[in-house]
Design an enzyme around this catalytic site. Sequence first.
Site, PDB file in Angstrom:
ATOM      1  N   GLU B 234       2.254  -3.183  -5.295  1.00 40.92           N
ATOM      2  CA  GLU B 234       3.026  -3.295  -4.065  1.00 40.92           C
ATOM      3  C   GLU B 234       2.181  -4.135  -3.129  1.00 40.92           C
ATOM      4  O   GLU B 234       1.115  -3.700  -2.698  1.00 40.92           O
ATOM      5  CB  GLU B 234       3.286  -1.897  -3.488  1.00 40.92           C
ATOM      6  N   CYS B 271       3.666  -0.153   5.087  1.00 34.03           N
ATOM      7  CA  CYS B 271       4.200  -1.219   4.232  1.00 34.03           C
ATOM      8  C   CYS B 271       5.630  -1.579   4.615  1.00 34.03           C
ATOM      9  O   CYS B 271       6.113  -2.645   4.262  1.00 34.03           O
ATOM     10  CB  CYS B 271       4.127  -0.796   2.771  1.00 34.03           C
TER      11      CYS B 271
END
Lengths: 482, 482
Positions: B234, B271
């Site tokens: 990620e 994020c």
Amino acid sequence: MTTIDSTPDTTAAELDVVLQRAADAAEAFGAAPPTERARQLRTVADALDAARDEVVPLAMAETHLSRARLDGELARTTFQLRLFSHVVAEGEYLRATVDGADTGFALGPKPDLRCVRWPLGPVLVFAASNFPLAFSVPGGDTASALAAGCPVLVKAHPGHPQLSRRLGEIITEALRDADAPEGAFAVVFGFETGTAALRDERITAAAFTGSSRAGRVLFDLAQSRPTPIPFFGELGSLNPVFVTPGAVRARGTEIAEGFVASYTGHAGQLCTKPGLLLLPADHGLDAALVQRSAAVGPHRMLNDRLHAGYSQRREEVTVVPGVRVLAEGDDTAPTLLATDAPTLLAHPDTLCEEVFGPLSLVVTYSGKDEAFQVAEALHGNLTATLHAEDDEPEFATGLLKRLRPKAGRLLFNGWPTGVAVSPAMQHGGPYPATTDSRHTSVGTAAIDRFLRPVTFQNVPQQLLPAAVRDDNPWDIPQTRHS
Amino acid sequence: MTTIDSTPDTTAAELDVVLQRAADAAEAFGAAPPTERARQLRTVADALDAARDEVVPLAMAETHLSRARLDGELARTTFQLRLFSHVVAEGEYLRATVDGADTGFALGPKPDLRCVRWPLGPVLVFAASNFPLAFSVPGGDTASALAAGCPVLVKAHPGHPQLSRRLGEIITEALRDADAPEGAFAVVFGFETGTAALRDERITAAAFTGSSRAGRVLFDLAQSRPTPIPFFGELGSLNPVFVTPGAVRARGTEIAEGFVASYTGHAGQLCTKPGLLLLPADHGLDAALVQRSAAVGPHRMLNDRLHAGYSQRREEVTVVPGVRVLAEGDDTAPTLLATDAPTLLAHPDTLCEEVFGPLSLVVTYSGKDEAFQVAEALHGNLTATLHAEDDEPEFATGLLKRLRPKAGRLLFNGWPTGVAVSPAMQHGGPYPATTDSRHTSVGTAAIDRFLRPVTFQNVPQQLLPAAVRDDNPWDIPQTRHS
């Protein structure tokens, strides 16, 4: 005499047009209701069946394969397309999941979440040579990518260009007849064309069946793009077969017979050809193996390039010290070699790599531990096979335990060639058998490779995709939580 | 004063021991019955909860995060472990499939085929800094890999070494108490240690949460191994938020408020922080945005390295011609910048890349087409958000259609920060949001990443794994065909 014209490579300008059409088609093709895409897949299957009398002779002329084999392959190909059309129509493959809002959720209020799988976008398929239908233009990769809702570009295999061109026309026309958007399918030609397409940002995933060397080059290309993409490569597999002493005693001749039929069938040009036969040192089957191998009729290989590669690998393996010839084949007759486990373990680079063609290697082991050692030394395979009898549970269990990490499919008292289209089939294994052991290229699960989940959070009904709406207009299974 | 010792790097010799223990543990850990592994996961969760008073202060000292935030994060972490233990115990995740023999099958006799998913083997987890619990040593990647039955090696994040070491001890001890094999879990330290482990053939998959730059380096390493492995990274995400004129008219101030809370929360170190806010040119919300941003209290970043990276990116973005400062932050206060769509589109490399920290960019569009253009120019994201009202269906539909290919989760009239643990959650998106958009790192589907199917063909009952035996000793769901 049949003249095989060489088909000119797709030019860069032509490729750009095809790629842009595929990109433009992606949204409409991917968003079509399951019943519509199911109908498109059926239309393609019907068109291929209708063209049997044209397609099979074309394939015969370009591949040296028999009419019977190609008839069977066409049946498998269209069966597969129809099976996928059923799966698509049923809609379970979308994994529509609805998890309603929950203000009392343990970790704080939870929004309304709805997840559905969406096609990735244009998929590039590198066709294989050994199945000019079932693993080529209309093959499993094409069928599964189309089923997922992805436009498909097939890079034709140079082994059967005319067939590829004609199959491309038939599929394109069938899709057009079934109202698929222009650009949902195309066939392109040429090595440079393939690598250029693979590098192009409009391609969102790729599938490949072929040699380890070519597959790794393409895999590396796919992963080194600015935007890496999933690359499903089926490369090389040895498909070892282990035979216990009890199995030799119980049915040695039968095993020799089955083995020879399996490694020589289709001139050994199958991804699941058994390339290693592990026998106890005192097996006493040499004569039977030689006799059966010598009795196999000649079979030309698919094309000159494959044949040249085969000859070279055959030579490499044959000259390894400690390898002896059981049945000396030639250009068209099978070759059977023999060695012992220590020799195999001492030359893994040469002896534990696939030889694509009608060659196999008999390896003798001195006892259980040496057999286990060989199993542990193997790389990844599509299949691994065990022949054993009931009275050897420890040997059988020990081998299965050691072979399981090395293969995608484990067979008992059978032969690896022949891959059933089944929801329980895994045609894929640890590297180098495939570049991603978590996927299969045969069976309906192959569709999963080309989909990604998308979640919709608190999106009003009228803006939601049909698959996750409360009124479920597609009438598909929706898993509901809370 | 709390002293933060630097934890010494794991030596090459220590790493080798840990890797070998993990490899040795893989078979036994992976083959354990679901109820046993479920109990192991619950034991880990209980041990972490029991250590709250030790763990949370350690985390506070190393991360500058508040007790309340870390208490909540620990609750999420142990909730997740228990949720995964439920999923494992239930056994559906194994996808046990039985397709019995069928001599009358359309394509010829079909053998007995039984498929079950098997853990890949030792998994390497690169811990993140921003969630020292939920995305670090005991986080989602660890929980899902353990749930799958894979031994886990965590490469600790240097931002919280003491905490990582202690968490490692707690988890290792809990697994030992619950009879997991020695080697099922370990924490290692050091950048070189991480890359050495990633290159090691005993590691069969890796997961990473962090920056695009580091993530890409590790991804490339994983793919260029002799045996490439799945790498679930990620990396970076802009998480754009589009607001239609109607939404501004209906609730402009509320949107400004929600946006500021979302981009400044946890000092923007999430994020899913919204890094772009798309507003119509005449939005009139500058004052509200500035006022709210200025009212946000100071918040130190997690560590000096992140802060240095943030300062550099903040400078890069601020000096782009056409970018103006709305709220001038500093080391601890949020920064809000503004520009227009043409400027954004002219500087994609600088403006369309994530800035990790308390900064966001307001971008004005002159009309629907310009908003569409921005949506089309974006790279992959974890999330994309739309604020719209009922009277703008064409704008809303057009944006959703363009944002869907760019994100894993699409939100309506909400904020992307906060990721629910749900079977319908997709926390993953097109590159660079993640390196494989087909997977999620949050939610129970995260387990799927670490499993591969294995098919057993004609294997006798007594040699079959429990999951696909007819007597179904694990009492799990078995999908049966034919």
